[in-house]
Each structure stands twice: as C-alpha cells, then as structure tokens.
Design an enzyme around this catalytic site. Structure first.
Site, PDB file in Angstrom:
ATOM      1  N   LYS A 176      58.771 143.188 -10.303  1.00 27.72           N
ATOM      2  CA  LYS A 176      58.861 142.678  -8.931  1.00 27.72           C
ATOM      3  C   LYS A 176      60.027 143.352  -8.191  1.00 27.72           C
ATOM      4  CE  LYS A 176      58.587 138.598  -6.009  1.00 27.72           C
ATOM      5  NZ  LYS A 176      58.946 137.193  -5.769  1.00 27.72           N
ATOM      6  N   GLY A 225      67.308 121.863  -5.131  1.00 27.78           N
ATOM      7  CA  GLY A 225      67.161 122.869  -4.083  1.00 27.78           C
ATOM      8  C   GLY A 225      65.780 122.717  -3.455  1.00 27.78           C
TER       9      GLY A 225
END
Lengths: 311, 311
Positions: B187, B9
C-alpha cells in the site's frame, strides 16, 4: 565618454543598478510599461543602505524599439521565466557595438542570447543583493549589492571593466571574474537548495530550514549534487564551498529567499534557471542528481498551481 | 457470542467500521471526547454508498478507563501522529484476551504496540476507503471500503477471521492476509509518493501530478525506492506493482489524497507513518532512497509550518 545604457526590465535589479550607473554619469534610459507614467514624470525613487537617491532616466520608453540608435550597453534585469523572451525583447535595439549585460539568476542562461547575437559581447552578471520594488517607481535596497561581472563564456573585456569601475565609483562593490560560468555554478550551490526548499517546505526561512536535521541534510545533498554537475561541465568548485555556504547562512538572520517572496506574491518562479537548467546539465553529463530532480518536479507543480491561482 | 468491541479514535475510520460491526451484532462502544454529547444522545449518523445507517454504540465514554471489563477487541482508528500515544491511550483497558486491531496507514507502525503488549494478539488492518467525518456524530462514506486484515507480524488467527466474517456479513469486503507487513509495504507504494507530492506540489490532485512528466517520473522513482526497501526488509513485492499503481491512478477521477485534506484543514499529517518509517527502514537496511528522503525532509518542514499556523 558617457556610455549610453538601456535598462530592460526596470524592476528592482534594473532600477537599482541602472540608477547607480546614472549616478556615475552614464546616459541611462529605461523601458517601463506598467510604471511608465510615474517613472516618466518622477523617475525612480530608491531608498538604499548606500544612501537614498532619485534616478531620473535619460529617456523613459514603453517599447524597446522607441530607443533610437543602439546603446553601448543593454542591461537586462528581467527574471528568467518562460513568459519573458529576452531575445525577442531586445532584438530591435541591439547594434554591432552593443554589449548585452545579463544581471540574472541561475546557470546556463546565457546560451540563447549568445546564439541569437553571436557577434555581440555578452557580459554575464551575478548580483548579491537584497532589493525589491515596493511600488510604481519605488525601489528599496535593503542590503548587500555586490555585482560579479565577466565576459561570457569566459575572460574579460574593456566594456566589462568599465562597467565595474563605474559602479565602484558610486559605492557598489563590483568585481570582474575571468570565469563567470564557474561563478554562476558557485552561486547555484546556495540557490538550488535554499530557494526551492523555502517554498516547498511550506514557506520557511533559512533558520527554520537549517534547524531541522532532515532538511539541513537535504540542503547539503543538493549542494553536493550542484558541485558534481559543475565539475562535470568543467567548472570544478573548491571543496570548501559547501561548508562555507552552510556557515554563512547560519551566520545571518532568518532569511526569506527571493523565490519564496515570488511564490507568496503569486508571481512566476525562476524554476528553470535555478533548477531545470542544472538538472538538464546533469542529465547531459550523466550525473545522478536525485535530490535536485525531486525539488525540480515539485517546484514545477507548485509553480503551475501558483500561476493558476492568479489567473 | 456477541463480541465486545471498544473503538478508540471514533473518527471516520473507527466510526465506520465500528458501526458496521454493530450492524453485524457486536456490542460496540466508542470513546469520544469532542463529540461526546452528540454521540451519546444521537449516536453516529453514517451516510454510505452501502446504505445509510445510524450507529448507536453500546456505551459512549469520554475516557478509555470508564469502559469496564476489557473488551474482546480494541479497534484503533486514530491517525499515526506524534501527539497520539496509542499505547498510553489503550493500556487501561487491554486485558489478557484482548485483541488490538490497528486500522491505520503506513509501515512499521505495529512495533510500539507489540512491544508494549507482548502477550496480546495484534491484528493489523489496512483500509482502502474514502470516508470522512463531516460534523459531530456525522460520517460520510464516499467510496470503496475494503479492509485487509492479518495477524502481526504474520499469519492469521480465529479472532482476525471472525472480524473479517462479521464485516463481510454487512457488505464490507474484508480479506485476510497471511502477510500483513508485505500488504503494508504494497500500500505504501501508492501512499509514499502520492500523499507527499500532493501536498508539496502546492495542493495538487493525482491527475495534475501524473500530467507533469517530471512529477510522474518522481512518483515512479519513489515507488521504485519503496519496492527496494520492502525487499531489503524481507517483503519483496511483485515487479508489476508499480505499473499497476500508475495505471490504476490514471484510471480514476482526479483524486485529492488524505494527506492533502489534512494539510488543507491545518491538521497534523502522518509524516512518520507514510515516510519517516520507510526512510528509517531504508537507512537500517542500507538502501539508498534519495527521493523519499527529499520528500520526507520537505514534509517535516511543511507539517511543522502547518501546525504553527493553527496554534
């Protein structure tokens, strides 16, 4: 004998019901700014499932103040958005005997009018209709048409009954309710979830919404919250209302909500009437409505963004 | 000595961190399909606040299986979307000593990888970075860059420490955490509200969101829910985390979330990693998350609609 009626906000709703009342023999005038020239010379052409017709108003005026002697009824069909100050708009022509008829969406929309005109009869109306303005002086009535009318805050009146009779005489189903506020909450059970979700979900119809299990769950949660708020304000709804609304929606063809049509056309959405007033009622009554609040916050952002696009 | 690393990726994340590891002396190869020709002949050009550079991979391959002997690290920088089956993608090249490094968004994204490769070290990474692919073989690193790394499900390892050192040597702040799962929940406190609201609110930046009191309230409610779910899963966050996230967002310039950029480009959004996994964790643990559920349902609809636009 022949009621004098002034239609304010001669869009789709005002034009259609005003036109039907003219058919019934009333002396119906309209206030029209943007479409003044066309409506003045040609009236309003209505294509309708109940039969096409042309509505030739008694008077076509640009300003409410030009109307003259106060009418028997003022028929308000405007959208409930912050930029339309209905009280200010109609004040010049409200007389002692004038009934103010609100054919509008949402809950708790009558108070400002009732407070401004405490001596006047307020007839609150809910339209179950698919009708749209397709051009200057042109309206298309696609389906339905039923109008529910009641005296605000409750009960009925001769004027409300007369209005219902007149509409019925032209083929428009019109029913009187003794408790129009409950009727408004009942309609909100459908409007509060489907209108916002259709917009916030990226522009989706009822079939797409109910086809997604998480979205269908959200619809049901919002419906439950509306029922809780309605009950807390003294307008308990029957427990079957949620399933009826889901089943009814599954039974019809994919349907685009009016709020989605407004959004796609870059028009202001009725965020406060459909969600804000319900959320404020919930907070006032101490009812938790986290799903409604989520939709409300997102819809405020989307509406603001949508308005900035056209400016 | 010189670690062999395969980047799967090779979008913005994989290209940037892969390129920095090559700068640090590693033998870094990339799998690239759409940009194969360009990357094969010219490498990847990175403009960066840390200094522009060109990343010439050791090997550029079209299929993972072409790589050869299993690498020391597989660096996965793909988006977490249903169409990318990471397990299937990397299986051909995972050897007994291969560490799998996931630099991806969201919570509970490691389980499928850990279950498929129970003998392998899983290093879970969180990137705090603004970086984007601006063309074939071209990446622009706008700001930030910090990477938080930890062994999954907890603890650290020599390989994780080595990776952090290598990145630090090139100017990329890299920190080790003994509890990466908690770091992911932390997060998510920012991502779970801001990413979805930026999309669902009609395409709005952080300043527009926090400028609307109802939307700011929604942001805070979602943050509270994320904290409750994190706690229920055994990863309690400090009570100051919400206010820190709000203050930190108010302190930066208007910011468009990565999810909004994906949405506007018609790309699939990371709905499950950012919201779906959190909602499922909440249901598993019996925590009520009505605001997260509302956003999740709407985002599923919006993502579905967005995908249908490009097909």
């Amino acid at each position: 004998m022949h009621s004098r009626i002034l239609v304010v906000g001669a869009g789709a709703i005002g034009g259609f019901y005003g036109g039907k009342l003219a058919q019934a023999g009333c002396r119906v005038s309209v206030v029209s700014r943007s479409d003044y020239e066309v409506v003045k010379s040609e009236g309003i052409a209505v294509t309708s499932a109940l039969g096409d017709f042309r509505f030739i108003p008694e008077k076509v005026i640009r300003e409410v103040a030009e109307y003259g002697e106060p009418p028997d009824y003022i028929l308000v069909g405007t959208k409930v958005v912050p930029e339309t100050d209905t009280v200010k708009l109609i004040r010049p022509v409200v007389g002692p005997g004038t009934a103010i008829v609100l054919i509008q969406n949402g809950v708790e929309i009558e108070q400002p009018i009732a407070e401004a005109f405490p001596q006047n009869e307020i007839i609150s109306g809910l339209a179950f209709i698919a009708v749209s303005r397709i051009g200057p002086g042109r309206i298309h009535h696609q389906a339905y048409g039923r109008l529910t009318l009641g005296l605000y805050p409750s009960g009925s009146s001769e004027k409300a009954a007369r209005l219902a009779e007149l509409l019925e005489s032209t083929g428009v189903p019109a029913e009187l309710t003794m408790d129009v506020v409950t009727a408004r909450w009942r309609k909100l059970v459908w409007n509060a979830p489907f209108n916002p979700v259709s917009v916030l979900g990226g522009g989706v119809d009822t079939t797409m919404i109910l086809g997604n299990p998480e979205a269908a769950r959200l619809i049901r949660k919002v419906m439950e919250e509306v029922c809780l708020v309605a009950k807390a304000t003294g307008h308990e709804l029957p427990p079957t209302v949620i399933q009826e609304n889901i089943d009814g929606t599954l039974a019809i063809k994919p349907y685009k909500t009016s709020m989605l049509l407004d959004f796609e056309a870059g028009r202001p959405m009725e965020v406060e009437a459909i969600l804000g007033n319900g959320v404020r009622a919930a907070r006032r009554e101490g009812v938790a409505v986290p799903h409604m609040e989520s939709l409300y916050a997102l819809l405020l952002l989307a509406d603001q963004k949508n308005r900035s696009k056209i400016c």
